[in-house]
Design a protein around this motif. Structure first.
Motif, PDB file in Angstrom:
ATOM      1  N   HIS A 217     -51.604  23.368 -18.160  1.00  0.00           N
ATOM      2  CA  HIS A 217     -51.525  22.979 -16.764  1.00  0.00           C
ATOM      3  C   HIS A 217     -50.465  23.551 -16.152  1.00  0.00           C
ATOM      4  O   HIS A 217     -49.854  23.256 -15.026  1.00  0.00           O
ATOM      5  CB  HIS A 217     -51.373  21.451 -16.836  1.00  0.00           C
ATOM      6  CG  HIS A 217     -52.605  20.964 -17.229  1.00  0.00           C
ATOM      7  ND1 HIS A 217     -53.774  20.838 -16.461  1.00  0.00           N
ATOM      8  CD2 HIS A 217     -52.889  20.137 -18.259  1.00  0.00           C
ATOM      9  CE1 HIS A 217     -54.690  20.037 -16.912  1.00  0.00           C
ATOM     10  NE2 HIS A 217     -54.274  19.692 -18.329  1.00  0.00           N
ATOM     11  N   LEU A 220     -50.135  24.135 -12.319  1.00  0.00           N
ATOM     12  CA  LEU A 220     -49.763  23.156 -11.491  1.00  0.00           C
ATOM     13  C   LEU A 220     -48.276  22.866 -11.161  1.00  0.00           C
ATOM     14  O   LEU A 220     -47.751  22.093 -10.358  1.00  0.00           O
ATOM     15  CB  LEU A 220     -50.238  21.781 -12.072  1.00  0.00           C
ATOM     16  CG  LEU A 220     -51.835  21.604 -12.043  1.00  0.00           C
ATOM     17  CD1 LEU A 220     -51.934  20.345 -12.911  1.00  0.00           C
ATOM     18  CD2 LEU A 220     -52.159  21.574 -10.624  1.00  0.00           C
ATOM     19  N   GLY A 222     -46.435  24.758  -9.434  1.00  0.00           N
ATOM     20  CA  GLY A 222     -45.836  24.874  -7.961  1.00  0.00           C
ATOM     21  C   GLY A 222     -46.102  23.516  -7.409  1.00  0.00           C
ATOM     22  O   GLY A 222     -45.548  23.569  -6.175  1.00  0.00           O
ATOM     23  N   TYR A 223     -46.912  22.553  -7.716  1.00  0.00           N
ATOM     24  CA  TYR A 223     -46.803  21.395  -7.171  1.00  0.00           C
ATOM     25  C   TYR A 223     -45.846  20.323  -7.819  1.00  0.00           C
ATOM     26  O   TYR A 223     -45.896  19.029  -7.244  1.00  0.00           O
ATOM     27  CB  TYR A 223     -48.390  20.753  -7.343  1.00  0.00           C
ATOM     28  CG  TYR A 223     -49.413  21.577  -6.665  1.00  0.00           C
ATOM     29  CD1 TYR A 223     -49.732  21.275  -5.447  1.00  0.00           C
ATOM     30  CD2 TYR A 223     -50.108  22.472  -7.380  1.00  0.00           C
ATOM     31  CE1 TYR A 223     -50.763  22.168  -4.839  1.00  0.00           C
ATOM     32  CE2 TYR A 223     -51.238  23.210  -6.860  1.00  0.00           C
ATOM     33  CZ  TYR A 223     -51.487  23.076  -5.568  1.00  0.00           C
ATOM     34  OH  TYR A 223     -52.512  23.866  -5.069  1.00  0.00           O
ATOM     35  N   GLY A 224     -45.142  20.730  -8.593  1.00  0.00           N
ATOM     36  CA  GLY A 224     -44.199  19.952  -9.248  1.00  0.00           C
ATOM     37  C   GLY A 224     -44.341  19.517 -10.688  1.00  0.00           C
ATOM     38  O   GLY A 224     -45.494  19.587 -10.963  1.00  0.00           O
ATOM     39  N   ARG A 226     -44.284  16.657 -11.983  1.00  0.00           N
ATOM     40  CA  ARG A 226     -44.818  15.530 -11.929  1.00  0.00           C
ATOM     41  C   ARG A 226     -46.274  15.586 -12.095  1.00  0.00           C
ATOM     42  O   ARG A 226     -46.769  14.940 -13.099  1.00  0.00           O
ATOM     43  CB  ARG A 226     -44.236  14.437 -11.070  1.00  0.00           C
ATOM     44  CG  ARG A 226     -43.054  13.953 -11.096  1.00  0.00           C
ATOM     45  CD  ARG A 226     -42.600  12.988 -10.132  1.00  0.00           C
ATOM     46  NE  ARG A 226     -41.345  12.210 -10.374  1.00  0.00           N
ATOM     47  CZ  ARG A 226     -40.910  11.477  -9.485  1.00  0.00           C
ATOM     48  NH1 ARG A 226     -41.510  10.800  -8.459  1.00  0.00           N
ATOM     49  NH2 ARG A 226     -39.502  10.981  -9.629  1.00  0.00           N
ATOM     50  N   GLN A 227     -47.015  16.361 -11.051  1.00  0.00           N
ATOM     51  CA  GLN A 227     -48.251  16.657 -11.212  1.00  0.00           C
ATOM     52  C   GLN A 227     -48.645  17.286 -12.469  1.00  0.00           C
ATOM     53  O   GLN A 227     -49.762  16.995 -13.087  1.00  0.00           O
ATOM     54  CB  GLN A 227     -48.537  17.372  -9.944  1.00  0.00           C
ATOM     55  CG  GLN A 227     -49.912  17.458  -9.805  1.00  0.00           C
ATOM     56  CD  GLN A 227     -50.765  16.246  -9.607  1.00  0.00           C
ATOM     57  OE1 GLN A 227     -50.210  15.388  -8.914  1.00  0.00           O
ATOM     58  NE2 GLN A 227     -51.894  16.123 -10.198  1.00  0.00           N
ATOM     59  N   ARG A 228     -47.834  18.062 -13.038  1.00  0.00           N
ATOM     60  CA  ARG A 228     -48.266  19.060 -14.202  1.00  0.00           C
ATOM     61  C   ARG A 228     -48.295  17.962 -15.373  1.00  0.00           C
ATOM     62  O   ARG A 228     -48.899  18.050 -16.179  1.00  0.00           O
ATOM     63  CB  ARG A 228     -47.243  19.965 -14.536  1.00  0.00           C
ATOM     64  CG  ARG A 228     -47.397  20.959 -15.742  1.00  0.00           C
ATOM     65  CD  ARG A 228     -46.554  22.009 -15.749  1.00  0.00           C
ATOM     66  NE  ARG A 228     -46.562  22.589 -16.933  1.00  0.00           N
ATOM     67  CZ  ARG A 228     -45.781  23.739 -17.333  1.00  0.00           C
ATOM     68  NH1 ARG A 228     -44.712  23.968 -16.722  1.00  0.00           N
ATOM     69  NH2 ARG A 228     -46.179  24.487 -18.478  1.00  0.00           N
ATOM     70  N   GLU A 231     -51.213  15.575 -15.161  1.00  0.00           N
ATOM     71  CA  GLU A 231     -52.701  16.265 -15.819  1.00  0.00           C
ATOM     72  C   GLU A 231     -52.415  16.351 -17.377  1.00  0.00           C
ATOM     73  O   GLU A 231     -53.333  16.421 -18.013  1.00  0.00           O
ATOM     74  CB  GLU A 231     -52.930  17.427 -15.122  1.00  0.00           C
ATOM     75  CG  GLU A 231     -53.147  17.381 -13.669  1.00  0.00           C
ATOM     76  CD  GLU A 231     -54.140  16.256 -13.433  1.00  0.00           C
ATOM     77  OE1 GLU A 231     -55.155  16.360 -14.400  1.00  0.00           O
ATOM     78  OE2 GLU A 231     -54.103  15.253 -12.590  1.00  0.00           O
ATOM     79  N   ARG A 251     -46.039   9.794 -14.105  1.00  0.00           N
ATOM     80  CA  ARG A 251     -45.201  10.285 -13.241  1.00  0.00           C
ATOM     81  C   ARG A 251     -43.375  10.214 -13.350  1.00  0.00           C
ATOM     82  O   ARG A 251     -42.764  10.966 -12.766  1.00  0.00           O
ATOM     83  CB  ARG A 251     -45.305   9.920 -11.798  1.00  0.00           C
ATOM     84  CG  ARG A 251     -46.704  10.453 -11.159  1.00  0.00           C
ATOM     85  CD  ARG A 251     -46.902  10.493  -9.656  1.00  0.00           C
ATOM     86  NE  ARG A 251     -47.480   9.463  -9.046  1.00  0.00           N
ATOM     87  CZ  ARG A 251     -48.850   8.990  -9.248  1.00  0.00           C
ATOM     88  NH1 ARG A 251     -49.446   9.427 -10.001  1.00  0.00           N
ATOM     89  NH2 ARG A 251     -49.401   8.145  -8.645  1.00  0.00           N
TER      90      ARG A 251
END
Length: 264
Positions: A217, A220, A222-224, A226-228, A231, A251
């Motif tokens: 992952h 991901l 680049g979205y932070g 937490r998001q990584r 997932e 999170r």
């Protein structure tokens, strides 16, 4: 007194991750019809800061909670008396026998960075002694963390039907910012698991699965972080790992699993 003196390393906010988890995961335990509920910080170290922080973090859940800091080193207990506010916050001399001023049984006992210096063979006896002192429905939270609390792990232990100490879950917690790979938390596994992070053991399989999912992952990032991580946790659950709770906890950089998944 039962136990041995620890190094006593204490830093403000070192136990913030387990404090946060306790206030959430044990909220129903803390709201039991017991007045007032007793929570013990067993082996709080050279300074009483973790006892005071835990009191502040549990009071929104249970305003009348009574915190008892227990240390086996007399000088540490003497120094802590300046911060005492009986009966809301008290400090006493003791060990795994878990003495409570005035008698009674604790509803929750937290023992952090206490068993690290013991042999693995001594863990079961220590758990049994503490669990044997708990009030009905009580919980022992036993674990370890790094010096500033960026990595932490703990086991939730309850009293089994036969009265024995029965671990129910393992929780791993990270500071996600700057995390290179989740398996770095292996260096802070509880004593009952730390020597089992070798091929062929379940906890080793967990560390490998975490790292692989985290790497998969990476797009991901680049979205932070937490998001990584959300997932990553979702993927582990999809693989059949008994991951507890959900994204609201993930999170926070927190992952809990049923104990059987990592049992030595």
């Amino acid at each position: 007194m039962v136990g041995a003196v620890t190094r006593g390393t204490t830093n403000p906010n070192r136990l913030r991750r387990v404090d946060r988890w306790m206030a959430w995961a044990l909220r129903e335990v803390l709201r039991a019809p017991v007045e007032p509920p007793v929570v013990v910080d067993l082996g709080y170290g050279a300074r009483p800061v973790t006892v005071l922080e835990l009191a502040d973090r549990l009071r929104p859940v249970r305003p009348d909670v009574r915190l008892v800091g227990i240390e086996i080193e007399p000088e540490r207990v003497a120094r802590a008396q300046a911060a005492a506010d009986p009966p809301r916050v008290e400090f006493v001399l003791g060990g795994f026998e878990v003495p409570v001023p005035g008698g009674g049984s604790p509803l929750v006992v937290r023992a952090f960075n206490v068993l690290r210096q013991y042999d693995e063979s001594q863990v079961a006896d220590a758990w049994a002694q503490v669990v044997g002192r708990l009030a009905p429905g009580g919980v022992l939270v036993e674990g370890t963390c790094d010096e500033i609390g960026r990595l932490a792990t703990w086991v939730e232990v309850r009293q089994g039907q036969d009265g024995s100490a029965a671990p129910t879950s393992l929780t791993l917690a990270w500071r996600l910012a700057g995390l290179e790979r989740p398996s770095i938390v292996a260096e802070r596994l509880p004593k009952v698991l730390i020597h089992h992070n070798v091929p062929g053991e379940r906890v080793h399989d967990l560390m490998a699965a975490l790292d692989l999912a985290w790497a998969r992952h990476a797009p991901l990032a680049g979205y932070g972080a937490r998001q990584r991580f959300v997932e990553t946790a979702r993927e582990l659950r999809g693989q059949g790992w008994p991951v507890l709770h959900g994204p609201s906890r993930w999170r926070l950089g927190e992952l809990s699993l049923a104990w059987d998944a990592v049992r030595p």
